[in-house]
Design an enzyme around this catalytic site. Structure first.
Site, mmCIF file in Angstrom:
data_model
loop_
_atom_site.group_PDB
_atom_site.id
_atom_site.type_symbol
_atom_site.label_atom_id
_atom_site.label_comp_id
_atom_site.label_asym_id
_atom_site.label_seq_id
_atom_site.Cartn_x
_atom_site.Cartn_y
_atom_site.Cartn_z
ATOM 1 N N LYS A 178 0.913 -1.539 -0.315
ATOM 2 C CA LYS A 178 -0.008 -0.176 -0.353
ATOM 3 C C LYS A 178 0.487 1.364 -0.104
ATOM 4 O O LYS A 178 1.939 1.235 0.551
ATOM 5 C CB LYS A 178 -0.715 0.002 1.249
ATOM 6 C CG LYS A 178 -0.119 -0.272 2.633
ATOM 7 C CD LYS A 178 0.077 1.806 2.812
ATOM 8 C CE LYS A 178 0.861 1.688 4.611
ATOM 9 N NZ LYS A 178 1.725 2.731 5.034
ATOM 10 N N GLY A 227 4.104 -4.591 3.993
ATOM 11 C CA GLY A 227 4.814 -5.904 3.749
ATOM 12 C C GLY A 227 4.256 -6.654 4.495
ATOM 13 O O GLY A 227 3.634 -8.126 4.169
ATOM 14 N N ASP A 250 -2.599 -2.401 9.544
ATOM 15 C CA ASP A 250 -2.677 -1.820 8.092
ATOM 16 C C ASP A 250 -3.298 -3.501 7.971
ATOM 17 O O ASP A 250 -3.410 -3.944 6.966
ATOM 18 C CB ASP A 250 -1.371 -1.469 7.556
ATOM 19 C CG ASP A 250 -0.483 -0.283 7.635
ATOM 20 O OD1 ASP A 250 -1.636 0.027 8.102
ATOM 21 O OD2 ASP A 250 0.581 -0.393 7.274
HETATM 22 O O1 C5P Z 1 -0.529 -1.981 14.336
HETATM 23 P P1 C5P Z 1 0.425 -2.159 13.790
HETATM 24 O O2 C5P Z 1 1.234 -3.213 15.002
HETATM 25 O O3 C5P Z 1 1.532 -2.388 12.710
HETATM 26 O O4 C5P Z 1 0.954 -0.617 14.622
HETATM 27 C C1 C5P Z 1 3.197 -0.675 14.631
HETATM 28 C C2 C5P Z 1 3.591 -0.064 15.655
HETATM 29 O O5 C5P Z 1 3.525 1.331 14.939
HETATM 30 C C3 C5P Z 1 2.471 0.253 16.812
HETATM 31 O O6 C5P Z 1 3.341 -0.561 18.053
HETATM 32 C C4 C5P Z 1 2.661 1.782 17.237
HETATM 33 O O7 C5P Z 1 3.759 2.520 17.699
HETATM 34 C C5 C5P Z 1 2.565 2.460 16.182
HETATM 35 N N1 C5P Z 1 1.439 3.279 15.131
HETATM 36 C C6 C5P Z 1 0.181 3.866 16.040
HETATM 37 N N2 C5P Z 1 -0.473 4.888 15.992
HETATM 38 C C7 C5P Z 1 -0.788 4.017 14.705
HETATM 39 C C8 C5P Z 1 -0.858 2.864 13.710
HETATM 40 C C9 C5P Z 1 0.882 2.187 14.856
HETATM 41 O O8 C5P Z 1 1.462 4.396 17.187
HETATM 42 N N3 C5P Z 1 -2.377 4.058 14.584
#
Ligand code: C5P
Length: 299
Positions: A12, A106, A141
């Site tokens: 994306k 990815g 994501d």
């Molecule tokens: O949701 P995901 O595990 O992919 O997110 C990875 C990291 O990105 C989270 O631990 C956080 O630090 C950050 N993040 C965030 N706010 C979001 C999405 C992700 O701070 N809306």
């Protein structure tokens, strides 16, 4: 040979990424427009003995990525198995083309691919909505990688509303040799005090609806860009160089460090990719178009 299920799943790019304040779990409120692009990972699964969850990675990151429970692909298979009381194991093979820790989701794409492939392999009665809900448990994501196309994302980026857009966008992506950690970029964003409104630009939505590529290019935006550039100052040189070489617009992709360049045509894409590929700051250039569908079966 055991039955194999093959799935392809897209990377994306965020056409707009607005970032607000973190909640009490540290997740930031987002307003974003995702587009799925034709840079695809291949996910293949086959059944194996009960209790075994095995992962093999080829292509990008084959020697650096964990293949155990730390990998989101294994987490996805285990989550689906647990929710549906599946007792057989699974062998997962992933051929990666999407940059690792590159801001193009990815790892999330691979998890989305595994959810779809395993639900077919195990003959589960899962609707697209079921998969999107499970996807949201794995990461912010992952739901978009299931859905694909173009969508507005809110919440943590996991609450999606698909939108119709006109035409095809041609992209050049410039990767960096060393990935950026998403939490590190969000932490830098907080440190820089950049949180603001998460409202999406109306004019960008209008330009997408009418297929006005030049207007889309002018309005590409990413609130995480200054944090990514602060951590990797050379990214601003890459962005400027791409514009000079003829890109209509340039923006850091997601949390970076991949830079995304919107070009007017495939021919312009070749020219910009050639020029960017010669820069010492760029590891590799990748040409792609969007939108494309989300995770889909190929056999
Ligand atoms: O949701 P995901 O595990 O992919 O997110 C990875 C990291 O990105 C989270 O631990 C956080 O630090 C950050 N993040 C965030 N706010 C979001 C999405 C992700 O701070 N809306």
């Amino acid at each position: 040979m055991a039955e194999q299920i093959r799935v392809r799943v897209p990377a994306k790019v965020n056409l707009a990424l607005r970032v607000g304040r973190p909640d009490n779990e540290g997740y930031h409120a987002l307003g974003t427009i995702f587009q799925a692009v034709s840079l695809l990972d291949d996910v293949t699964v086959e059944a194996t003995e009960a209790g075994v969850f095995e992962l093999q990675i080829t292509g990008r990151g084959e020697n650096e990525l964990p293949t155990d429970d730390r990998n989101l692909a294994i987490k996805a298979a285990k989550l689906l198995a647990e929710r549906h009381q599946v007792t057989t194991g699974v062998k997962i093979k992933i051929h990666k083309r999407i940059p690792v820790a590159g801001g193009m989701a990815g790892g999330s794409a691979d998890a989305a691919g595994v959810l779809l492939a395993c639900s077919v392999l195990w003959d589960l009665d899962t609707s697209p909505d079921d998969l999107v809900n499970l996807a949201a448990e794995l990461g912010s994501d992952v739901p978009f990688a299931v859905l694909g196309g173009v969508a507005i994302g809110t919440g943590r980026g996991d609450r999606l509303v698909p939108i119709l857009t006109r035409g095809t966008l041609h992209w050049v992506f410039a990767t960096s040799g060393i990935g950026l950690s998403t939490p590190e970029v969000f932490n830098k964003f907080d440190e820089l005090g950049k949180a603001g409104s998460i409202e999406l630009p109306e004019a960008l939505l209008a330009a997408l609806a009418t297929g006005d590529v030049k207007s889309v290019a002018r309005q590409l935006s990413n609130d995480l860009q200054s944090a990514a550039v602060n951590l990797r100052p050379e990214l601003s040189e890459v962005l400027v160089a791409g514009r000079t070489m003829g890109a209509l617009g340039a923006v850091v992709s997601g949390s970076g460090p991949t830079c995304a360049f919107l070009v007017a045509s495939e021919a312009d894409g070749l020219k910009v990719a050639d020029g960017l590929g010669a820069l010492p700051q760029v590891e590799e250039t990748i040409r792609a178009f969007g939108p494309v569908p989300g995770a889909h079966l190929t056999n």
